[in-house]
Design an enzyme around this catalytic site. Structure first.
Site, PDB file in Angstrom:
ATOM      1  N   ASP A  84       0.845  -1.210   0.000  1.00  0.00           N
ATOM      2  CA  ASP A  84       0.000   0.000   0.000  1.00  0.00           C
ATOM      3  C   ASP A  84       0.868   1.242   0.000  1.00  0.00           C
ATOM      4  O   ASP A  84       0.559   2.240   0.643  1.00  0.00           O
ATOM      5  CB  ASP A  84      -0.930  -0.005   1.216  1.00  0.00           C
ATOM      6  CG  ASP A  84      -2.033   1.054   1.106  1.00  0.00           C
ATOM      7  OD1 ASP A  84      -2.351   1.452  -0.031  1.00  0.00           O
ATOM      8  OD2 ASP A  84      -2.548   1.495   2.144  1.00  0.00           O
ATOM      9  N   ASN A  89       1.231   7.091   2.644  1.00  0.00           N
ATOM     10  CA  ASN A  89       1.911   6.283   3.647  1.00  0.00           C
ATOM     11  C   ASN A  89       3.412   6.559   3.686  1.00  0.00           C
ATOM     12  O   ASN A  89       4.201   5.685   4.070  1.00  0.00           O
ATOM     13  CB  ASN A  89       1.662   4.790   3.393  1.00  0.00           C
ATOM     14  CG  ASN A  89       0.225   4.408   3.637  1.00  0.00           C
ATOM     15  OD1 ASN A  89      -0.416   4.940   4.531  1.00  0.00           O
ATOM     16  ND2 ASN A  89      -0.300   3.484   2.841  1.00  0.00           N
ATOM     17  N   ASP A 101       3.138   2.626   8.109  1.00  0.00           N
ATOM     18  CA  ASP A 101       1.960   1.794   7.851  1.00  0.00           C
ATOM     19  C   ASP A 101       2.323   0.515   7.106  1.00  0.00           C
ATOM     20  O   ASP A 101       1.991   0.334   5.928  1.00  0.00           O
ATOM     21  CB  ASP A 101       0.910   2.588   7.072  1.00  0.00           C
ATOM     22  CG  ASP A 101      -0.424   1.859   7.032  1.00  0.00           C
ATOM     23  OD1 ASP A 101      -0.589   0.887   7.792  1.00  0.00           O
ATOM     24  OD2 ASP A 101      -1.298   2.255   6.233  1.00  0.00           O
TER      25      ASP A 101
END
Length: 314
Positions: A84, A89, A101
């Site tokens: 992700d 992030n 994260d």
């Protein structure tokens, strides 16, 4: 479930910190509560996300290649795919990017690890291309740089490879950059086999290798270097040994039954021809017949291979 995610975040952050990647240091885990290092200023302001940070235009190329380097270390040293990674992030401060994260990060064995990695590459490329105007490498080249096993493990090896890529990208013409963008669209839709068993059409790939088009295979760099490129690539598209052994055993049993049936038919039709042969001559004839069938089975194409080669492409 929350506790499991906290434990996974703790474990993955430790991997990043052990690899000396810029990330928050995990400090304490109690059930579902994870305490980690605060990434911020001394007066309590957290570092901004890359999406919200005010980054000078001239600094984007440097940040891009820093992040690409960190992505390779994350993959090769930490054995993780972020899954992700985007401007949401990543934190920015002091000419440096910090990865956060990582609770959803996966290891290489995950069935969608390579798809997640391609998604991360796409997010990074799109952000720096649109927001920073960086002459980014193609998605496929970025993907291959991260997964390439021929690049040495030291920082010097990685920086040298990145320096070569950066010099090439700086020399690209507008037409070449347009071709890179077109290649990105193709790569986004391409199927990436994670293991040898997942190679879709190995006969087609063998033909490409024999024509000298090995570089067209997306997975050509996933197996590492070899002294014989053709042999290495052929091995990459061959049926795995374990599966082949199991298959051959089953095919042999079927073929043996078929051949025994054919043998019975032949014996019945040619019965008069061998009516006067002795037991020793009959034994030698049957042995020669079985040896010939055994040699024929070695080169016989298994039925499942024929079906997979003729089934419609997705």
């Amino acid at each position: 479930m929350v506790r499991l995610w906290a434990e996974k975040e703790m474990r993955n952050l430790k991997r990043l910190c052990n690899a000396e990647l810029p990330a928050p240091q995990p400090l304490l885990l109690r059930q579902h509560v994870l305490v980690m290092e605060f990434l911020g200023t001394s007066d309590g302001w957290a570092y901004p996300r890359l999406k919200d940070a005010q980054v000078p235009a001239h600094r984007f190329p440097l940040l891009y290649y820093q992040l690409v380097r960190d992505m390779r270390i994350l993959y090769t040293v930490c054995k993780l795919v972020h899954a992700d990674l985007s401007e949401y992030n990543i934190l920015y401060h002091g000419k440096r990017l910090y990865i956060i994260d990582v609770s959803q990060s996966v290891e290489h064995e995950h069935p969608f690890a390579l798809d997640f990695l391609r998604h991360d590459c796409n997010n990074v490329t799109e952000y720096f291309r649109k927001r920073g105007g960086v002459r980014t490498m193609s998605l496929r080249r970025l993907f291959e740089f991260i997964t390439d096993k021929t690049i040495g493990p030291t920082e010097e090896d990685i920086d040298a490879a990145l320096g070569t890529i950066r010099d090439e990208m700086d020399d690209y013409s507008d037409e070449q950059l347009a071709a890179v963008r077109l290649d990105d669209e193709v790569f986004r839709q391409s199927y990436i086999p994670r293991t040898l068993e997942e190679v879709y059409d190995y006969e087609r790939d063998v033909k490409k290798i024999n024509k000298g088009d090995k570089d067209e295979l997306i997975y050509s760099n996933l197996l590492g270097p070899s002294n014989n490129d053709t042999v290495a690539a052929a091995a990459a598209v061959a049926v795995p040994e374990a599966a082949e052994a199991e298959l051959v055993a089953g095919v042999d049993a079927v073929n043996l039954n078929e051949e025994e049936g054919e043998s019975d038919d032949d014996n019945s039709s040619d019965k008069s021809e061998f009516a006067e042969e002795t037991k020793e001559e009959k034994k030698e004839r049957q042995k020669a017949f079985k040896d010939a069938n055994r040699e024929r089975r070695k080169t016989k194409v298994p039925k499942f291979v024929k079906k997979r080669a003729t089934r419609p492409k997705k």
